[in-house]
Design a protein around this motif. Structure first.
Motif, PDB file in Angstrom:
ATOM      1  N   PHE A 230       3.369  -3.687  -1.864  1.00  0.00           N
ATOM      2  CA  PHE A 230       1.935  -3.430  -1.763  1.00  0.00           C
ATOM      3  C   PHE A 230       1.746  -2.079  -1.085  1.00  0.00           C
ATOM      4  O   PHE A 230       1.977  -1.934   0.106  1.00  0.00           O
ATOM      5  CB  PHE A 230       1.273  -4.554  -0.961  1.00  0.00           C
ATOM      6  N   ASP A 231       1.339  -1.056  -1.877  1.00  0.00           N
ATOM      7  CA  ASP A 231       1.201   0.326  -1.407  1.00  0.00           C
ATOM      8  C   ASP A 231       2.536   0.858  -0.895  1.00  0.00           C
ATOM      9  O   ASP A 231       2.612   1.473   0.165  1.00  0.00           O
ATOM     10  CB  ASP A 231       0.123   0.426  -0.320  1.00  0.00           C
ATOM     11  N   GLN A 232       3.583   0.651  -1.665  1.00  0.00           N
ATOM     12  CA  GLN A 232       4.928   1.000  -1.203  1.00  0.00           C
ATOM     13  C   GLN A 232       5.820   1.355  -2.398  1.00  0.00           C
ATOM     14  O   GLN A 232       5.620   0.860  -3.515  1.00  0.00           O
ATOM     15  CB  GLN A 232       5.535  -0.177  -0.422  1.00  0.00           C
ATOM     16  N   LEU A 233       6.813   2.197  -2.142  1.00  0.00           N
ATOM     17  CA  LEU A 233       7.822   2.591  -3.132  1.00  0.00           C
ATOM     18  C   LEU A 233       7.158   3.071  -4.424  1.00  0.00           C
ATOM     19  O   LEU A 233       6.445   4.058  -4.410  1.00  0.00           O
ATOM     20  CB  LEU A 233       8.807   1.442  -3.351  1.00  0.00           C
ATOM     21  N   SER A 234       7.343   2.393  -5.538  1.00  0.00           N
ATOM     22  CA  SER A 234       6.794   2.876  -6.811  1.00  0.00           C
ATOM     23  C   SER A 234       5.393   2.347  -7.090  1.00  0.00           C
ATOM     24  O   SER A 234       4.878   2.513  -8.197  1.00  0.00           O
ATOM     25  CB  SER A 234       7.723   2.481  -7.963  1.00  0.00           C
ATOM     26  N   SER A 235       4.764   1.732  -6.114  1.00  0.00           N
ATOM     27  CA  SER A 235       3.425   1.150  -6.312  1.00  0.00           C
ATOM     28  C   SER A 235       2.443   1.685  -5.280  1.00  0.00           C
ATOM     29  O   SER A 235       1.899   0.930  -4.466  1.00  0.00           O
ATOM     30  CB  SER A 235       3.492  -0.376  -6.213  1.00  0.00           C
ATOM     31  N   HIS A 266       2.702   4.228   3.110  1.00  0.00           N
ATOM     32  CA  HIS A 266       3.385   4.072   1.824  1.00  0.00           C
ATOM     33  C   HIS A 266       4.808   4.615   1.817  1.00  0.00           C
ATOM     34  O   HIS A 266       5.572   4.336   0.890  1.00  0.00           O
ATOM     35  CB  HIS A 266       2.567   4.707   0.701  1.00  0.00           C
ATOM     36  N   ASP A 267       5.198   5.396   2.823  1.00  0.00           N
ATOM     37  CA  ASP A 267       6.577   5.872   2.887  1.00  0.00           C
ATOM     38  C   ASP A 267       7.306   5.389   4.137  1.00  0.00           C
ATOM     39  O   ASP A 267       8.368   5.910   4.491  1.00  0.00           O
ATOM     40  CB  ASP A 267       6.622   7.398   2.807  1.00  0.00           C
ATOM     41  N   ILE A 268       6.746   4.399   4.816  1.00  0.00           N
ATOM     42  CA  ILE A 268       7.373   3.845   6.024  1.00  0.00           C
ATOM     43  C   ILE A 268       8.040   2.522   5.672  1.00  0.00           C
ATOM     44  O   ILE A 268       7.367   1.530   5.383  1.00  0.00           O
ATOM     45  CB  ILE A 268       6.346   3.651   7.150  1.00  0.00           C
ATOM     46  N   ASN A 269       9.363   2.530   5.654  1.00  0.00           N
ATOM     47  CA  ASN A 269      10.125   1.317   5.362  1.00  0.00           C
ATOM     48  C   ASN A 269      11.536   1.478   5.900  1.00  0.00           C
ATOM     49  O   ASN A 269      11.869   2.492   6.522  1.00  0.00           O
ATOM     50  CB  ASN A 269      10.130   1.025   3.859  1.00  0.00           C
ATOM     51  N   TYR A 310       3.272  -8.203   7.358  1.00  0.00           N
ATOM     52  CA  TYR A 310       3.234  -6.801   7.783  1.00  0.00           C
ATOM     53  C   TYR A 310       4.462  -6.450   8.606  1.00  0.00           C
ATOM     54  O   TYR A 310       4.867  -7.203   9.495  1.00  0.00           O
ATOM     55  CB  TYR A 310       1.965  -6.575   8.606  1.00  0.00           C
ATOM     56  N   GLY A 311       5.015  -5.286   8.313  1.00  0.00           N
ATOM     57  CA  GLY A 311       6.167  -4.787   9.058  1.00  0.00           C
ATOM     58  C   GLY A 311       6.792  -3.648   8.291  1.00  0.00           C
ATOM     59  O   GLY A 311       6.256  -3.182   7.284  1.00  0.00           O
ATOM     60  N   TRP A 312       7.945  -3.174   8.752  1.00  0.00           N
ATOM     61  CA  TRP A 312       8.593  -2.038   8.089  1.00  0.00           C
ATOM     62  C   TRP A 312       9.958  -2.402   7.527  1.00  0.00           C
ATOM     63  O   TRP A 312      10.744  -1.536   7.162  1.00  0.00           O
ATOM     64  CB  TRP A 312       8.706  -0.859   9.054  1.00  0.00           C
ATOM     65  N   GLY A 313      10.261  -3.679   7.425  1.00  0.00           N
ATOM     66  CA  GLY A 313      11.534  -4.090   6.848  1.00  0.00           C
ATOM     67  C   GLY A 313      11.641  -5.594   6.767  1.00  0.00           C
ATOM     68  O   GLY A 313      10.630  -6.306   6.735  1.00  0.00           O
ATOM     69  N   TYR A 314      12.870  -6.084   6.776  1.00  0.00           N
ATOM     70  CA  TYR A 314      13.137  -7.500   6.554  1.00  0.00           C
ATOM     71  C   TYR A 314      13.852  -8.155   7.731  1.00  0.00           C
ATOM     72  O   TYR A 314      14.114  -9.356   7.696  1.00  0.00           O
ATOM     73  CB  TYR A 314      13.979  -7.676   5.284  1.00  0.00           C
ATOM     74  N   GLU A 359      -8.983   6.277  -2.932  1.00  0.00           N
ATOM     75  CA  GLU A 359      -8.669   7.648  -3.314  1.00  0.00           C
ATOM     76  C   GLU A 359      -8.226   8.478  -2.119  1.00  0.00           C
ATOM     77  O   GLU A 359      -7.304   9.288  -2.217  1.00  0.00           O
ATOM     78  CB  GLU A 359      -9.879   8.289  -3.982  1.00  0.00           C
ATOM     79  N   ASN A 360      -8.867   8.265  -0.975  1.00  0.00           N
ATOM     80  CA  ASN A 360      -8.555   9.037   0.229  1.00  0.00           C
ATOM     81  C   ASN A 360      -7.725   8.256   1.238  1.00  0.00           C
ATOM     82  O   ASN A 360      -7.489   8.744   2.349  1.00  0.00           O
ATOM     83  CB  ASN A 360      -9.849   9.530   0.873  1.00  0.00           C
ATOM     84  N   ARG A 361      -7.343   7.027   0.877  1.00  0.00           N
ATOM     85  CA  ARG A 361      -6.495   6.186   1.718  1.00  0.00           C
ATOM     86  C   ARG A 361      -7.086   6.007   3.117  1.00  0.00           C
ATOM     87  O   ARG A 361      -6.442   6.239   4.133  1.00  0.00           O
ATOM     88  CB  ARG A 361      -5.072   6.754   1.807  1.00  0.00           C
ATOM     89  N   LYS A 362      -8.348   5.598   3.130  1.00  0.00           N
ATOM     90  CA  LYS A 362      -9.033   5.342   4.386  1.00  0.00           C
ATOM     91  C   LYS A 362      -9.639   3.945   4.349  1.00  0.00           C
ATOM     92  O   LYS A 362      -9.978   3.431   3.280  1.00  0.00           O
ATOM     93  CB  LYS A 362     -10.132   6.374   4.636  1.00  0.00           C
ATOM     94  N   ALA A 363      -9.784   3.344   5.525  1.00  0.00           N
ATOM     95  CA  ALA A 363     -10.347   1.994   5.578  1.00  0.00           C
ATOM     96  C   ALA A 363     -11.029   1.763   6.917  1.00  0.00           C
ATOM     97  O   ALA A 363     -10.726   2.427   7.917  1.00  0.00           O
ATOM     98  CB  ALA A 363      -9.262   0.946   5.352  1.00  0.00           C
ATOM     99  N   ARG A 364     -11.923   0.794   6.910  1.00  0.00           N
ATOM    100  CA  ARG A 364     -12.619   0.403   8.140  1.00  0.00           C
ATOM    101  C   ARG A 364     -12.837  -1.097   8.125  1.00  0.00           C
ATOM    102  O   ARG A 364     -13.232  -1.673   7.107  1.00  0.00           O
ATOM    103  CB  ARG A 364     -13.965   1.117   8.251  1.00  0.00           C
ATOM    104  N   ILE A 365     -12.522  -1.737   9.239  1.00  0.00           N
ATOM    105  CA  ILE A 365     -12.847  -3.149   9.416  1.00  0.00           C
ATOM    106  C   ILE A 365     -13.790  -3.255  10.614  1.00  0.00           C
ATOM    107  O   ILE A 365     -13.412  -2.881  11.733  1.00  0.00           O
ATOM    108  CB  ILE A 365     -11.588  -4.007   9.661  1.00  0.00           C
ATOM    109  N   GLN A 366     -14.970  -3.730  10.370  1.00  0.00           N
ATOM    110  CA  GLN A 366     -15.937  -3.946  11.458  1.00  0.00           C
ATOM    111  C   GLN A 366     -15.868  -5.417  11.854  1.00  0.00           C
ATOM    112  O   GLN A 366     -16.317  -6.291  11.138  1.00  0.00           O
ATOM    113  CB  GLN A 366     -17.349  -3.578  11.000  1.00  0.00           C
TER     114      GLN A 366
END
Length: 370
Positions: A230-235, A266-269, A310-314, A359-366
């Motif tokens: 999800f938002d990682q590697l080839s996706s 997307h490039d943190i793993n 959620y995390g950066w590996g297994y 498109e700009n890879r931004k988000a907000r959670i209120q």
């Protein structure tokens, strides 16, 4: 099925520990989630002959701490990882035609090296292999009282490299049928009261929205699927993200589980050597800082029985057991499906408003009850 609730973000944990888990790790896992998979090689350095027994012990310890927890046992569809007693020396202990072999040389096709140990692949087109596979994992799940199986790499056999060298390009449909056969046999052994979750859904950019999506064809034979990338590697494109939301919606129509495996960026793993070389504290701080975007993306597409991982590996130290404050914030059920304006998506929950700009890879959670 694990008990699903919108009270807070529904969290799924997916990790492996080389050793038996500490009491603190068990308590943390039990507190964070009621849905967990223990990865391959769990317990390997504690019991090299039978690491699956350590995984089973840790699963029961988590369930003692959280009686509502459902724990999955990991098993790879294609790769004969040499971590359990069942396949520690697979190629040498089974007939030659049980291992995927090079079409030109007849030699077993090497998948990887684990230290000095070669790792090979199952010949999935051999029905005896499929029966052994289902009997082995199904029997282990039942024997050790796991709540189901996580069936990894369900479509990895169809990678062009293996089609070219091993199966032949005309075997792709047969390999899909083989995976379905393994699912059916395994489900018959573990029964309807245990889960079969597979990995997974795949989306690669190259077409508008859902044109590049794959993996939903296995849903009828399982209880759900994982979105590993999800938002990682080839996706990592905005089209990929929309495709995954659509696949999750398809799964939800049949009350299937969907596991979103999300990453800090997307490039943190685990393959990013620069990131992995940092101290544990720095990696955790980065993950805490970056959680808003992946969590918001999950919430835009989340359905009943969708979970956030959620995390950066297994590994157990790769961010899975971090107690992110966002996990404790009141969420509440979604008021409606997400609204779309170009590449901006918005969705309201009972106690949170979410906005994502793909498109700009931004988000907000209120968080409305902060």
């Amino acid at each position: 099925m694990p008990a699903f609730s919108w009270d807070t973000a529904p969290v799924y944990l997916h990790f492996g520990s080389p050793t038996r888990m500490t009491d603190e790790e068990v308590q943390t896992a039990a507190r964070l989630s009621n849905f967990i998979c223990l990865e391959k090689a769990h317990g390997r350095t504690t019991d090299r002959e039978h690491p699956e027994r350590i995984a089973a012990e840790d699963a029961q310890r988590i369930k003692t701490a959280n009686p509502d927890a459902k724990i999955l046992m990991y098993w790879n569809t294609l790769i004969a990882w040499p971590f359990t007693s069942y396949n520690s020396n697979f190629a040498d202990s089974h007939p030659e035609n049980w291992t995927l072999r090079d079409r030109s040389t007849g030699e077993p096709l090497l998948k990887a090296m684990h230290g000095s140990t070669p790792v090979y692949q199952y010949n999935l087109l051999n029905p005896n292999v499929r029966k052994w596979w289902a009997d082995t994992i199904g029997g282990a799940v039942n024997e050790f009282n796991f709540d189901g199986v996580f069936m990894d790499a369900v479509s990895q056999s169809k990678r062009p490299l293996w089609l070219q060298k091993g199966w032949g390009f005309d075997k792709a449909d047969e390999l899909d049928a083989a995976a379905v056969d393994m699912m059916r046999q395994t489900k018959a052994i573990i029964g309807d009261n245990r889960l079969l979750i597979y990995n997974g859904f795949r989306s690669k950019s190259g077409g508008p929205d859902n044109n590049a999506a794959a993996g939903t064809e296995f849903l009828p034979y399982s209880d759900g699927a994982q979105i590993e990338h999800f938002d990682q590697l080839s996706s990592i494109t905005k089209e990929d993200m929309v495709a995954y939301w659509k696949m999750a919606a398809t799964a939800a129509k049949d009350s299937k589980i969907v596991l979103y495996k999300a990453w800090p960026d997307h490039d943190i793993n685990w393959l990013n050597r620069k990131f992995m070389s940092q101290s544990p504290a720095k990696k955790e701080a980065f993950a805490r800082e970056k959680i808003t975007y992946p969590l918001a993306c999950y919430l835009i597409g989340a359905e009943e029985n969708s979970y956030f991982c959620y995390g950066w590996g297994y590994g157990i130290d790769d961010g899975q057991l971090v107690d992110y404050p966002e996990y404790r914030k009141p969420l509440g059920a979604p008021k409606s499906r997400a609204r779309r304006d170009g590449w901006i998506f918005r969705r309201e929950f009972e106690h949170a408003n979410v906005a994502v700009d793909l498109e700009n890879r931004k988000a907000r959670i209120q968080w409305l009850r902060d």
